[in-house]
Write a protein that holds these residues in place. Sequence first.
Motif, mmCIF file in Angstrom:
data_model
loop_
_atom_site.group_PDB
_atom_site.id
_atom_site.type_symbol
_atom_site.label_atom_id
_atom_site.label_comp_id
_atom_site.label_asym_id
_atom_site.label_seq_id
_atom_site.Cartn_x
_atom_site.Cartn_y
_atom_site.Cartn_z
ATOM 1 N N LEU A 66 -3.893 11.705 -1.241
ATOM 2 C CA LEU A 66 -2.764 11.923 -2.141
ATOM 3 C C LEU A 66 -2.987 13.164 -3.000
ATOM 4 N N VAL A 85 2.659 9.499 -10.180
ATOM 5 C CA VAL A 85 1.272 9.160 -9.862
ATOM 6 C C VAL A 85 0.446 9.009 -11.131
ATOM 7 N N PRO A 139 -5.195 6.899 -10.700
ATOM 8 C CA PRO A 139 -4.738 8.178 -11.239
ATOM 9 C C PRO A 139 -5.854 9.058 -11.791
#
Length: 256
Positions: A66, A85, A139
């Motif tokens: 990601l 995110v 995160p």
Amino acid sequence: MPVPLLVPALVGLAFLLLPLLALVIRAPWSGLPEQLSSPEVWQALRLSLLCATSATALSLLVGVPLAWLLARTDFPGRGLVRALVTLPLVLPPVVGGVALLLAFGRNGVVGQWLESWFGITLPFTTTGVVLAETFVAMPFLVVSVEGTLRAADPRYEEAATTLGASRFTAFRRVTLPLIAPGIAAGAVLAWARALGEFGATITFAGNFPGRTQTMPLAVYLALQNDPAAAIALSLVLLAVSVAVLAGLRDRWMSAS
């Protein structure tokens, strides 16, 4: 240093350090071995370490790709995706727990299908603890890895592709070694955040000894019945936090 700056700086320093010093000063050092040797404490410790490590592994599995997507590709709405995110960083953890219940609970958007099709129930299980910790911890990993990827020179990857390597091979053989320090730093931060998670865990997974009761939940419960045990567990969490800061010190000093 000007006095108008020095005085508030010292006040801020004292405000941050005094609670930690009070925890150390008021700790029942003579009874600490007995407190930490109780089965309930070790049960919570083992579960916390297991769940935090599992959450970190899950964060690495999906968080590194990601971060690469956000740092190396350009697509419509990338800014919005990045904001979503990082949203768990500022979202109250208990709100995250409610959101997880609505998504993965027995009547949740996804949870109802998991239970009816596969017989999988996530809330109030150890797996639920891992998911809750992953939600709030990943995160930290993504932000750290994305920043490292943006600082890394993409020409090394381009050179690898011109020599015949696929994009995935270039990522695996060139990019990963370059950003390894950033991945390590993000993983440590994610692990520490997962270890200290409370709100989302108690909301989504409950507080069942041996199954979902992690160290922060054990501290909260012990504070009501046995303050000495609560202080002992708090000292363990404090020691872990200090170890994390010490482990990341070289990276922060080199970055500065």
